[in-house]
Write a protein that holds these residues in place. Structure first.
Motif, PDB file in Angstrom:
ATOM      1  N   ILE A  48     -27.255  29.320  65.418  1.00 52.79           N
ATOM      2  CA  ILE A  48     -28.472  28.467  65.666  1.00 52.79           C
ATOM      3  C   ILE A  48     -29.543  28.985  66.766  1.00 52.79           C
ATOM      4  CG2 ILE A  48     -27.729  26.628  67.072  1.00 52.79           C
ATOM      5  CD1 ILE A  48     -29.167  24.711  65.115  1.00 52.79           C
ATOM      6  N   TYR A  49     -28.819  29.563  67.990  1.00 50.18           N
ATOM      7  CA  TYR A  49     -29.693  29.980  69.143  1.00 50.18           C
ATOM      8  C   TYR A  49     -30.347  31.264  68.544  1.00 50.18           C
ATOM      9  CZ  TYR A  49     -27.540  26.398  71.870  1.00 50.18           C
ATOM     10  OH  TYR A  49     -26.978  25.145  72.316  1.00 50.18           O
ATOM     11  N   ASP A  50     -29.835  32.235  67.836  1.00 48.78           N
ATOM     12  CA  ASP A  50     -30.169  33.413  67.535  1.00 48.78           C
ATOM     13  C   ASP A  50     -31.380  33.226  66.409  1.00 48.78           C
ATOM     14  OD1 ASP A  50     -30.318  36.090  67.363  1.00 48.78           O
ATOM     15  OD2 ASP A  50     -29.351  36.197  65.289  1.00 48.78           O
ATOM     16  N   ILE A  51     -31.204  32.039  65.695  1.00 50.24           N
ATOM     17  CA  ILE A  51     -32.231  31.995  64.629  1.00 50.24           C
ATOM     18  C   ILE A  51     -33.482  31.179  65.320  1.00 50.24           C
ATOM     19  CG2 ILE A  51     -32.886  30.131  62.795  1.00 50.24           C
ATOM     20  CD1 ILE A  51     -30.035  30.583  61.696  1.00 50.24           C
ATOM     21  N   LEU A  52     -33.273  30.514  66.455  1.00 54.37           N
ATOM     22  CA  LEU A  52     -34.422  29.741  67.141  1.00 54.37           C
ATOM     23  C   LEU A  52     -35.086  30.937  67.956  1.00 54.37           C
ATOM     24  CD1 LEU A  52     -35.787  27.374  68.313  1.00 54.37           C
ATOM     25  CD2 LEU A  52     -34.159  27.410  70.135  1.00 54.37           C
ATOM     26  N   LYS A  53     -34.458  31.819  68.554  1.00 53.29           N
ATOM     27  CA  LYS A  53     -35.120  32.865  69.326  1.00 53.29           C
ATOM     28  C   LYS A  53     -36.085  33.766  68.225  1.00 53.29           C
ATOM     29  CE  LYS A  53     -34.309  36.833  72.133  1.00 53.29           C
ATOM     30  NZ  LYS A  53     -35.734  37.427  71.548  1.00 53.29           N
ATOM     31  N   LYS A  54     -35.446  34.098  66.904  1.00 54.87           N
ATOM     32  CA  LYS A  54     -36.209  34.837  66.184  1.00 54.87           C
ATOM     33  C   LYS A  54     -37.567  34.197  65.607  1.00 54.87           C
ATOM     34  CE  LYS A  54     -32.297  37.632  64.548  1.00 54.87           C
ATOM     35  NZ  LYS A  54     -31.327  38.194  63.584  1.00 54.87           N
ATOM     36  N   ILE A  55     -37.358  32.759  65.359  1.00 53.22           N
ATOM     37  CA  ILE A  55     -38.537  32.230  64.891  1.00 53.22           C
ATOM     38  C   ILE A  55     -39.513  32.196  65.995  1.00 53.22           C
ATOM     39  CG2 ILE A  55     -39.239  29.782  64.060  1.00 53.22           C
ATOM     40  CD1 ILE A  55     -36.764  29.710  62.444  1.00 53.22           C
ATOM     41  N   ASN A  56     -39.235  31.659  67.175  1.00 54.14           N
ATOM     42  CA  ASN A  56     -39.831  31.650  68.233  1.00 54.14           C
ATOM     43  C   ASN A  56     -40.686  32.972  68.709  1.00 54.14           C
ATOM     44  OD1 ASN A  56     -39.859  29.083  68.666  1.00 54.14           O
ATOM     45  ND2 ASN A  56     -38.528  28.943  69.879  1.00 54.14           N
ATOM     46  N   ASP A  57     -39.914  34.126  68.469  1.00 54.56           N
ATOM     47  CA  ASP A  57     -40.433  35.564  68.570  1.00 54.56           C
ATOM     48  C   ASP A  57     -41.669  35.756  67.300  1.00 54.56           C
ATOM     49  OD1 ASP A  57     -38.870  36.041  70.674  1.00 54.56           O
ATOM     50  OD2 ASP A  57     -37.456  37.360  69.638  1.00 54.56           O
ATOM     51  N   ILE A  58     -41.356  34.979  66.168  1.00 54.60           N
ATOM     52  CA  ILE A  58     -42.487  35.458  65.414  1.00 54.60           C
ATOM     53  C   ILE A  58     -43.664  34.607  65.689  1.00 54.60           C
ATOM     54  CG2 ILE A  58     -43.163  34.894  62.758  1.00 54.60           C
ATOM     55  CD1 ILE A  58     -39.989  35.526  62.218  1.00 54.60           C
ATOM     56  N   PHE A  59     -43.304  33.233  66.053  1.00 53.37           N
ATOM     57  CA  PHE A  59     -44.607  32.510  66.364  1.00 53.37           C
ATOM     58  C   PHE A  59     -45.322  33.134  67.619  1.00 53.37           C
ATOM     59  CE2 PHE A  59     -42.282  28.686  64.478  1.00 53.37           C
ATOM     60  CZ  PHE A  59     -42.965  28.791  63.326  1.00 53.37           C
ATOM     61  N   SER A  60     -44.695  33.670  68.509  1.00 49.24           N
ATOM     62  CA  SER A  60     -45.446  34.305  69.501  1.00 49.24           C
ATOM     63  C   SER A  60     -46.150  35.676  69.179  1.00 49.24           C
ATOM     64  CB  SER A  60     -44.531  34.742  70.873  1.00 49.24           C
ATOM     65  OG  SER A  60     -43.323  35.618  70.446  1.00 49.24           O
ATOM     66  N   LEU A  61     -45.688  36.205  68.223  1.00 49.01           N
ATOM     67  CA  LEU A  61     -46.408  37.483  67.481  1.00 49.01           C
ATOM     68  C   LEU A  61     -47.591  37.006  66.830  1.00 49.01           C
ATOM     69  CD1 LEU A  61     -46.518  40.449  67.013  1.00 49.01           C
ATOM     70  CD2 LEU A  61     -44.964  40.015  64.883  1.00 49.01           C
ATOM     71  N   ILE A  62     -47.418  35.982  66.227  1.00 45.82           N
ATOM     72  CA  ILE A  62     -48.532  35.313  65.569  1.00 45.82           C
ATOM     73  C   ILE A  62     -49.826  35.048  66.458  1.00 45.82           C
ATOM     74  CG2 ILE A  62     -49.573  33.543  64.110  1.00 45.82           C
ATOM     75  CD1 ILE A  62     -46.998  33.699  62.475  1.00 45.82           C
ATOM     76  N   LYS A  63     -49.321  34.460  67.584  1.00 45.17           N
ATOM     77  CA  LYS A  63     -50.297  33.976  68.673  1.00 45.17           C
ATOM     78  C   LYS A  63     -50.980  35.165  69.245  1.00 45.17           C
ATOM     79  CE  LYS A  63     -50.437  31.133  72.841  1.00 45.17           C
ATOM     80  NZ  LYS A  63     -49.513  30.241  73.651  1.00 45.17           N
ATOM     81  N   SER A  64     -50.178  36.036  69.575  1.00 41.99           N
ATOM     82  CA  SER A  64     -50.797  37.196  69.902  1.00 41.99           C
ATOM     83  C   SER A  64     -51.693  38.156  69.245  1.00 41.99           C
ATOM     84  CB  SER A  64     -49.761  38.353  70.736  1.00 41.99           C
ATOM     85  OG  SER A  64     -48.995  38.877  69.258  1.00 41.99           O
ATOM     86  N   ILE A  65     -51.344  37.915  67.888  1.00 40.35           N
ATOM     87  CA  ILE A  65     -52.463  38.463  66.791  1.00 40.35           C
ATOM     88  C   ILE A  65     -53.807  37.864  66.919  1.00 40.35           C
ATOM     89  CG2 ILE A  65     -52.783  38.921  64.409  1.00 40.35           C
ATOM     90  CD1 ILE A  65     -49.825  39.911  64.427  1.00 40.35           C
ATOM     91  N   LYS A  66     -53.587  36.343  66.898  1.00 41.18           N
ATOM     92  CA  LYS A  66     -54.776  35.618  67.053  1.00 41.18           C
ATOM     93  C   LYS A  66     -55.495  35.682  67.981  1.00 41.18           C
ATOM     94  CE  LYS A  66     -53.214  31.565  64.288  1.00 41.18           C
ATOM     95  NZ  LYS A  66     -52.809  30.161  64.249  1.00 41.18           N
ATOM     96  N   ASN A  67     -55.168  36.274  69.146  1.00 38.61           N
ATOM     97  CA  ASN A  67     -55.832  36.469  70.254  1.00 38.61           C
ATOM     98  C   ASN A  67     -56.727  37.807  70.508  1.00 38.61           C
ATOM     99  OD1 ASN A  67     -55.069  34.151  71.578  1.00 38.61           O
ATOM    100  ND2 ASN A  67     -53.558  34.838  72.556  1.00 38.61           N
ATOM    101  N   ILE A  68     -56.465  38.731  69.328  1.00 42.12           N
ATOM    102  CA  ILE A  68     -57.281  39.949  69.296  1.00 42.12           C
ATOM    103  C   ILE A  68     -58.495  39.768  69.137  1.00 42.12           C
ATOM    104  CG2 ILE A  68     -57.222  42.088  68.119  1.00 42.12           C
ATOM    105  CD1 ILE A  68     -54.232  42.012  67.804  1.00 42.12           C
ATOM    106  N   ASP A  69     -59.482  40.591  69.862  1.00 44.58           N
ATOM    107  CA  ASP A  69     -60.892  40.393  69.630  1.00 44.58           C
ATOM    108  C   ASP A  69     -61.252  41.312  68.485  1.00 44.58           C
ATOM    109  OD1 ASP A  69     -63.489  39.935  69.952  1.00 44.58           O
ATOM    110  OD2 ASP A  69     -63.617  41.445  71.426  1.00 44.58           O
ATOM    111  N   THR A  70     -61.775  40.596  67.267  1.00 39.87           N
ATOM    112  CA  THR A  70     -62.359  41.296  66.185  1.00 39.87           C
ATOM    113  C   THR A  70     -63.752  41.208  66.011  1.00 39.87           C
ATOM    114  OG1 THR A  70     -61.635  39.650  65.005  1.00 39.87           O
ATOM    115  CG2 THR A  70     -59.949  41.320  65.328  1.00 39.87           C
ATOM    116  N   THR A  71     -64.512  40.830  66.973  1.00 39.30           N
ATOM    117  CA  THR A  71     -66.125  40.707  66.801  1.00 39.30           C
ATOM    118  C   THR A  71     -66.585  41.984  66.217  1.00 39.30           C
ATOM    119  OG1 THR A  71     -66.263  41.045  69.214  1.00 39.30           O
ATOM    120  CG2 THR A  71     -66.034  38.805  68.421  1.00 39.30           C
ATOM    121  N   ASN A  72     -66.424  43.123  66.686  1.00 36.74           N
ATOM    122  CA  ASN A  72     -67.078  44.222  66.433  1.00 36.74           C
ATOM    123  C   ASN A  72     -66.349  45.094  65.246  1.00 36.74           C
ATOM    124  OD1 ASN A  72     -69.227  43.705  68.196  1.00 36.74           O
ATOM    125  ND2 ASN A  72     -68.073  44.773  69.724  1.00 36.74           N
TER     126      ASN A  72
END
Length: 99
Positions: free
Chosen positions: A24-48
């Motif tokens: 369960i701890y390994d699953i929790l870490k993997k899922i939270n890593d996926i959420f942090s990756l999604i968060k970092s992708i959302k923060n990418i500036d794509t205006t131009n």
């Protein structure tokens, strides 16, 4: 967004999944890593950056180097393959029965 152990257990219960307590701890870490990756992708500036409406054509132009389709005329492949076959009847290949 990040999940807790209670969230993982609740999701597993709702999904009728049996999760080992050791995993369960390994699953929790993997899922939270996926959420942090999604968060970092959302923060990418794509205006131009212009959106890609057909990304496949871009991939084919820049990465894939495909050969052109060429029709071979006056080929003799049919006769060559027929000559290689052990048994032929009315231009059909005869194969032995398996069953």
């Amino acid at each position: 967004m990040s999940l807790t152990l209670l969230d993982i257990e609740s999701i597993a219960n709702l999904s009728y999944l049996a999760i080992d307590k050791n995993q369960i701890y390994d699953i929790l870490k993997k899922i939270n890593d996926i959420f942090s990756l999604i968060k970092s992708i959302k923060n990418i500036d794509t205006t131009n950056i212009e959106p890609l409406y057909y990304p496949i054509s871009l991939i084919q132009e820049k990465i894939l180097f495909l050969r052109k389709d060429i029709t071979i005329k006056n080929n003799n492949y049919f006769k060559n393959y027929q000559n290689l076959a052990p048994i032929i009847h009315d231009s059909l290949y005869i194969v032995p029965k398996i069953f």
